[in-house]
Every structure is written in C-alpha cells, then in structure tokens.
Design a protein around this motif. Structure first.
Motif, PDB file in Angstrom:
ATOM      1  N   ASN A 192      79.729  47.907  65.220  1.00 19.95           N
ATOM      2  CA  ASN A 192      79.691  46.449  65.078  1.00 19.95           C
ATOM      3  C   ASN A 192      80.661  46.049  63.977  1.00 19.95           C
ATOM      4  OD1 ASN A 192      78.769  43.768  65.483  1.00 19.95           O
ATOM      5  ND2 ASN A 192      76.634  44.438  65.627  1.00 19.95           N
ATOM      6  N   ALA A 193      80.788  44.765  63.739  1.00 23.90           N
ATOM      7  CA  ALA A 193      81.631  44.251  62.651  1.00 23.90           C
ATOM      8  C   ALA A 193      80.807  43.280  61.825  1.00 23.90           C
ATOM      9  CB  ALA A 193      82.867  43.555  63.211  1.00 23.90           C
TER      10      ALA A 193
ATOM     11  N   VAL B  60      80.672  39.723  59.730  1.00 17.84           N
ATOM     12  CA  VAL B  60      81.386  38.447  59.733  1.00 17.84           C
ATOM     13  C   VAL B  60      80.716  37.426  58.817  1.00 17.84           C
ATOM     14  CG1 VAL B  60      82.279  38.775  62.072  1.00 17.84           C
ATOM     15  CG2 VAL B  60      80.109  37.575  61.746  1.00 17.84           C
TER      16      VAL B  60
ATOM     17  N   TYR C 103      76.201  40.246  61.586  1.00 19.32           N
ATOM     18  CA  TYR C 103      77.045  41.043  62.467  1.00 19.32           C
ATOM     19  C   TYR C 103      77.777  40.148  63.469  1.00 19.32           C
ATOM     20  CZ  TYR C 103      74.179  44.996  60.889  1.00 19.32           C
ATOM     21  OH  TYR C 103      73.523  45.932  60.136  1.00 19.32           O
ATOM     22  N   ARG C 104      78.901  40.613  63.939  1.00 20.49           N
ATOM     23  CA  ARG C 104      79.634  39.874  64.968  1.00 20.49           C
ATOM     24  C   ARG C 104      78.766  39.640  66.206  1.00 20.49           C
ATOM     25  NH1 ARG C 104      84.330  43.167  66.371  1.00 20.49           N
ATOM     26  NH2 ARG C 104      82.731  44.377  67.438  1.00 20.49           N
TER      27      ARG C 104
ATOM     28  N   VAL D  87      82.232  31.830  63.671  1.00 16.46           N
ATOM     29  CA  VAL D  87      82.747  32.838  62.745  1.00 16.46           C
ATOM     30  C   VAL D  87      83.845  32.203  61.897  1.00 16.46           C
ATOM     31  CG1 VAL D  87      83.981  35.024  62.545  1.00 16.46           C
ATOM     32  CG2 VAL D  87      82.162  34.761  64.257  1.00 16.46           C
TER      33      VAL D  87
ATOM     34  N   THR E  70      86.245  37.544  59.429  1.00 14.67           N
ATOM     35  CA  THR E  70      85.686  38.896  59.612  1.00 14.67           C
ATOM     36  C   THR E  70      86.015  39.744  58.386  1.00 14.67           C
ATOM     37  OG1 THR E  70      85.922  38.746  62.021  1.00 14.67           O
ATOM     38  CG2 THR E  70      85.703  40.956  61.070  1.00 14.67           C
TER      39      THR E  70
ATOM     40  N   ASP F  67      87.344  46.237  57.635  1.00 13.43           N
ATOM     41  CA  ASP F  67      86.532  47.454  57.781  1.00 13.43           C
ATOM     42  C   ASP F  67      86.442  48.259  56.497  1.00 13.43           C
ATOM     43  OD1 ASP F  67      86.065  46.826  60.409  1.00 13.43           O
ATOM     44  OD2 ASP F  67      87.641  48.133  61.203  1.00 13.43           O
TER      45      ASP F  67
END
Length: 264
Positions: free
Chosen positions: A111-112, A114, A198-199, A210, A213, A216
């Motif tokens: 996941n990413a 945001v 999470y995204r 959003v 982001t 990472d």
C-alpha cells in the motif's frame, strides 16, 4: 416454602437449559472460516468475501479492527482461522508466541501512505523535508491518523513525519484514532482538515481527496502479511488463504488501491 424453593430450582434449570441451547449454534462448522483483518482491508475484503469464488469455499466471516487489537485478541484465544495484518510487527508478535502456522505466512499486499483532506478542501501541500504541515492545519485544526504507537498506519505516519522533520510541530495536534478507517472518517466528516491514511482508504471514500503521497523512503515498506492461526487450521481456511493470493482476488485488491507486496 418448599414449593417456592422447588419453583426456583425448576426455573433456574430452565434458564441453564435455555443458555445451553443458545450456545449450541456457536460451534463452528468445518466450512466456516473466521478472518481477522486490518481495518483498511474492509472495502476490498467485503467484496471478495461476497464473490462466487469465495462463497464456494464455505461461510466466511470477517472481523475488522486495528492489527494491534486483533493480534492481542488472537493471543487471548479468539477463534480466528486467518489473520491479515497491516504490518509485519503484529504478525511477528503472534509468531513469537507460536500463534500462527509458520509455513502459511506470506506477504499478501502492499500500500502507500497519503495525506488526505475533505473533498472540497483547497489545501495544497508538497510533501518534502520541513514542509509546513502545522500551518496547513489552521489555527485549531487537528491531524487525524491511527494511534501512532500501536496502529500500523499511525506508526507509518509518525515515522514519515519524523523523518521529514515535522512531527514535533504537529504531535500536540494529533487526533489519534483506534484504526485507520476511523482516522479517515474524521476527515470525511470534516472533523479534521487533514489526515494520514493509506491510499486504499482514500480510494474507497468519495468524501476525501488525496493532497499528496508520502515518498516510500520516509517510512518502512507497507506490507500486509497473512497467515493461518495455530489451532484453527482447516481445509476451508487453507483454500481461502490460497484464494486471497490468486489473480482474481488480487485484481479486486488492486482496484481498491492496494499494490503487490514489496519485494524483499
């Protein structure tokens, strides 16, 4: 007097019999699978649980909460057959206590992270070292995120904000939620001007957008490991865990904003 005592004994016996009858349905059938899953998985996993592929396995029930809460419930003896955590730490916690089937463990998703705002917000921020997050919250606004010392999404958020050098500026203005979906709801209901989720959460909620982001390299890789729970291993549970890793179900996860798990 004797009649009254006899009547009380009789009614007491009836209550015990009724209680026993109520408890009978709680015995799980062989094709029932109880899944404990991180709260962020709810929109995607609800769809998967209702799909024909999963329905053919048996009756699947899913309980959602923060990974920390679920892991502690499993440790205490909750009858989950599968656990899907939002980070490695809480799966490690159960592994150390011999509560998972070790060879069933595997990384299921990624996941990413945001930064989100209410849909009609005009907030604009570029996430970079020292970015002015505190100013973007306004005079009395708070930043919504999962509890930063136990909830995985909150831990990732704290790590990212710390690395970016802005945690100290906002730490006193945090609204810490029990899980990431609760943090999302604070923003969706406009009770917080910004949140870190999470995204996949942002994908599922039309009332938020959003803003940016997080890179990472500002936090540990977001990984969702899954495993069978010791003592509750069954053919149906193994089939379900296999199905969650199969292409049709993985495609549903992708549509809900998840990634393939990062390569180690």
């Amino acid at each position: 007097m004797h009649i009254a005592k006899s009547f009380r004994r009789f009614t007491g016996a009836l209550r015990l019999a009724a209680l026993a009858l109520c408890l009978l349905p709680l015995a799980a059938r062989a094709d029932e699978v109880l899944v404990f899953a991180a709260a962020s998985l709810k929109p995607a996993l609800d769809e998967i649980a209702a799909s024909a592929d999963v329905a053919s396995i048996g009756e699947v029930k899913v309980s959602y909460a923060a990974s920390s809460q679920l892991a502690r419930q499993i440790e205490a003896g909750a009858p989950a057959a599968i656990f899907v955590s939002a980070d490695q730490d809480w799966m490690d916690y159960l592994a150390e206590r011999k509560r998972i089937v070790a060879d069933s463990r595997g990384d299921l998703l990624g996941n990413a992270l945001v930064l989100v705002a209410p849909k009609d917000s005009t907030a604009a921020l570029e996430i970079a070292p020292g970015f002015d997050l505190a100013d973007a919250l306004g005079a009395d606004g708070r930043l919504a995120l999962g509890e930063p010392n136990s909830v995985p999404a909150g831990k990732y958020a704290k790590a990212a904000l710390t690395k970016l050098g802005v945690w100290d500026a906002v730490s006193a203005r945090i609204v810490a939620a029990d899980n990431v979906r609760a943090a999302l709801n604070f923003v969706a209901r406009r009770e917080a001007p910004l949140g870190v989720v999470y995204r996949s959460d942002a994908t599922s909620e039309p009332a938020v957008r959003v803003v940016a982001t997080f890179p990472d390299d500002t936090h540990a890789p977001i990984v969702y490991p899954a495993a069978l729970i010791a003592g509750h291993d069954s053919a149906a549970a193994r089939k379900l865990l296999e199905a969650l890793r199969a292409p049709p179900q993985q495609a549903i996860f992708r549509r809900h904003g998840f990634d393939a798990p990062p390569k180690r």
